[in-house]
Design an enzyme around this catalytic site. Sequence first.
Site, PDB file in Angstrom:
ATOM      1  N   GLU A   4      12.958   0.448  77.972  1.00  0.00           N
ATOM      2  CA  GLU A   4      13.279   0.712  76.567  1.00  0.00           C
ATOM      3  C   GLU A   4      14.548  -0.033  76.162  1.00  0.00           C
ATOM      4  OE1 GLU A   4      11.582   5.144  75.583  1.00  0.00           O
ATOM      5  OE2 GLU A   4      13.358   5.027  76.864  1.00  0.00           O
TER       6      GLU A   4
ATOM      7  N   GLU B 130      18.781   1.988  75.135  1.00  0.00           N
ATOM      8  CA  GLU B 130      17.572   2.774  75.406  1.00  0.00           C
ATOM      9  C   GLU B 130      17.126   3.507  74.141  1.00  0.00           C
ATOM     10  OE1 GLU B 130      16.527   6.942  77.659  1.00  0.00           O
ATOM     11  OE2 GLU B 130      18.200   5.748  78.402  1.00  0.00           O
TER      12      GLU B 130
ATOM     13  N   ASP C 127      13.648   2.648  72.196  1.00  0.00           N
ATOM     14  CA  ASP C 127      12.664   3.710  71.976  1.00  0.00           C
ATOM     15  C   ASP C 127      12.189   3.698  70.523  1.00  0.00           C
ATOM     16  OD1 ASP C 127      11.230   6.211  72.567  1.00  0.00           O
ATOM     17  OD2 ASP C 127      12.772   7.156  71.350  1.00  0.00           O
TER      18      ASP C 127
ATOM     19  N   ASN D  47      13.506   3.935  81.295  1.00  0.00           N
ATOM     20  CA  ASN D  47      14.617   3.881  80.342  1.00  0.00           C
ATOM     21  C   ASN D  47      15.161   2.461  80.226  1.00  0.00           C
ATOM     22  OD1 ASN D  47      14.347   6.645  80.078  1.00  0.00           O
ATOM     23  ND2 ASN D  47      16.005   7.125  81.496  1.00  0.00           N
TER      24      ASN D  47
END
Length: 212
Positions: free
Chosen positions: A103, A32, A36, A100
């Site tokens: 990501e 995650e 990101d 999440n």
Amino acid sequence: MPKNIKYYRKAFTHKSSVTSSDKHKQYNERLEFLGDCIIDAIIADYLFQKYPNESEGFLTKMKSKIVNRKSLNQIAVQLHLDSYLQSNIANVKENDALGNAFEALIGAMYLDKGFDFTKQYFISKIIERFFDISFLEANDTNYKSQLLEIVQKKKQTIVFDSEGVEPGPENSSQFVSIIKIDNVAVATAKASTKKEAEQRASKIVIESMNIH
């Protein structure tokens, strides 16, 4: 086709599904984090190329309109990632876990396929499918930024207070944001992140002012 399926399995493993007996089982938080960063890089490059004559401030605003917790959660729902995510969360569509996981999926794709492939996928399958860039360009959805401009023009003082966290759905953290203008509390909002709580509270204030 994936080259290394283990990355994707990890991307869809939420920590709530990992028990004490599975202490060697890895979940998706590291992916995650990576995803990101990759998404930020892709969006930054995309906007830099698309708007060669715009300022840094414009690019930053556009990036925040595309990449935010709400948009990532909505994309994850529309991609039906809840069908793949291993978790013990009852109402996963109402939780940030799906965003999440999205990501984490991008992080897994980067490790498996590299940056160029991931960038091409994100632009063609995510940006061009889920975002109306012209609409975002013409509309400002950064309510906190709008409110700050309004208050500054009126020469008022504004404070965003965060009152710690409260238990939320599935024991997730809930941030509470209180906006005070000239030392008077004018709005309160809750969200799973401090940033989103401030945006929600700012929207309440702007709507109460009948500003569109």
